[in-house]
Design a protein around this motif. Sequence first.
Motif, mmCIF file in Angstrom:
data_model
loop_
_atom_site.group_PDB
_atom_site.id
_atom_site.type_symbol
_atom_site.label_atom_id
_atom_site.label_comp_id
_atom_site.label_asym_id
_atom_site.label_seq_id
_atom_site.Cartn_x
_atom_site.Cartn_y
_atom_site.Cartn_z
ATOM 1 N N ALA A 23 95.366 145.169 -17.310
ATOM 2 C CA ALA A 23 93.944 144.853 -17.409
ATOM 3 C C ALA A 23 93.350 143.931 -17.885
ATOM 4 N N LEU A 24 93.983 143.323 -19.002
ATOM 5 C CA LEU A 24 93.121 142.194 -19.647
ATOM 6 C C LEU A 24 92.727 140.720 -18.305
ATOM 7 N N SER A 80 93.713 146.083 -32.529
ATOM 8 C CA SER A 80 93.830 146.414 -31.276
ATOM 9 C C SER A 80 93.601 145.888 -29.916
ATOM 10 N N ASP A 81 92.675 144.474 -30.070
ATOM 11 C CA ASP A 81 92.406 144.633 -29.346
ATOM 12 C C ASP A 81 92.987 142.641 -29.261
ATOM 13 N N PHE A 82 93.501 142.349 -30.800
ATOM 14 C CA PHE A 82 94.055 141.088 -30.917
ATOM 15 C C PHE A 82 95.213 140.679 -30.503
ATOM 16 N N LEU A 83 95.699 142.454 -30.117
ATOM 17 C CA LEU A 83 97.270 142.338 -30.527
ATOM 18 C C LEU A 83 97.715 141.968 -28.513
ATOM 19 N N VAL A 84 96.468 142.863 -27.975
ATOM 20 C CA VAL A 84 96.608 142.229 -26.783
ATOM 21 C C VAL A 84 96.598 140.955 -26.300
ATOM 22 N N THR A 85 95.112 140.361 -26.543
ATOM 23 C CA THR A 85 95.484 138.739 -26.776
ATOM 24 C C THR A 85 96.833 138.287 -26.636
ATOM 25 N N ARG A 86 97.529 138.928 -27.899
ATOM 26 C CA ARG A 86 98.512 137.990 -28.282
ATOM 27 C C ARG A 86 99.799 138.672 -27.243
ATOM 28 N N ALA A 87 99.260 139.766 -27.176
ATOM 29 C CA ALA A 87 100.236 140.345 -26.059
ATOM 30 C C ALA A 87 100.557 139.056 -24.459
ATOM 31 N N MET A 88 98.838 139.322 -24.438
ATOM 32 C CA MET A 88 98.765 138.412 -22.463
ATOM 33 C C MET A 88 99.744 136.532 -22.436
#
Length: 212
Positions: free
Chosen positions: A180-181, A142-150
């Motif tokens: 948020a990130l 889930s955290d990895f997907l946030v990095t890619r979304a950013m």
Amino acid sequence: MEHASFVDAARIALDLASSTEVKAGWLEESSCAGMSVGGLAHHLVQQAGNTVRLLEMEPVAEPPIPLLEHYARAAWVEAGPDDEVNVTIREGADAAAGTGPDDVIAHGTAALERLPDLLRDHHRRIPDQVRIPWQGWSLSTSDFLVTRAMEIVVHADDLASSVGVETPDFPDDVVADVLALLSAVAVRRHGQVALVRALSRPQRAPGDVSAF
């Protein structure tokens, strides 16, 4: 974020990279100084490609690090535009874009076709995490997907501004996670007060609260 929303974000990015305006300006310099429009388009669609590639790899049994620790460790975060790590990213993207827009888009389309199935089956990964080989550590899936979304949201704006088209809107839950990130990284770099003032009291805000 919902996995379906992440797939939608990747599709929006691919549509932008496939646009007539991007193809026409492929060899021109982008809004990211020192990087061509084609290189930026490749970097954008490669976020889905990297997600597919890493989800297809076997997870490594090592403790994943927290999301913000990822940005505290990554060399590019506080590097200058002309530092080696950022020059390498730009040059690598430009070289990959040298095959032309049709090839880049074809690879992006193939990755997007694989993405939904991989995300649907992610819970079968034990442990449910992703190792980032170019960094040398793991994040939860889930955290990895946030990095890619950013990367997708930020670089879609870069690419749109490079060719004079409107920046596309992304799903609300994707944008919420990205903001948020970015806010959390900005607070780590500049402090709580700086970010609160930037968002609520611009007359007292510092000149720069950028996350990167």
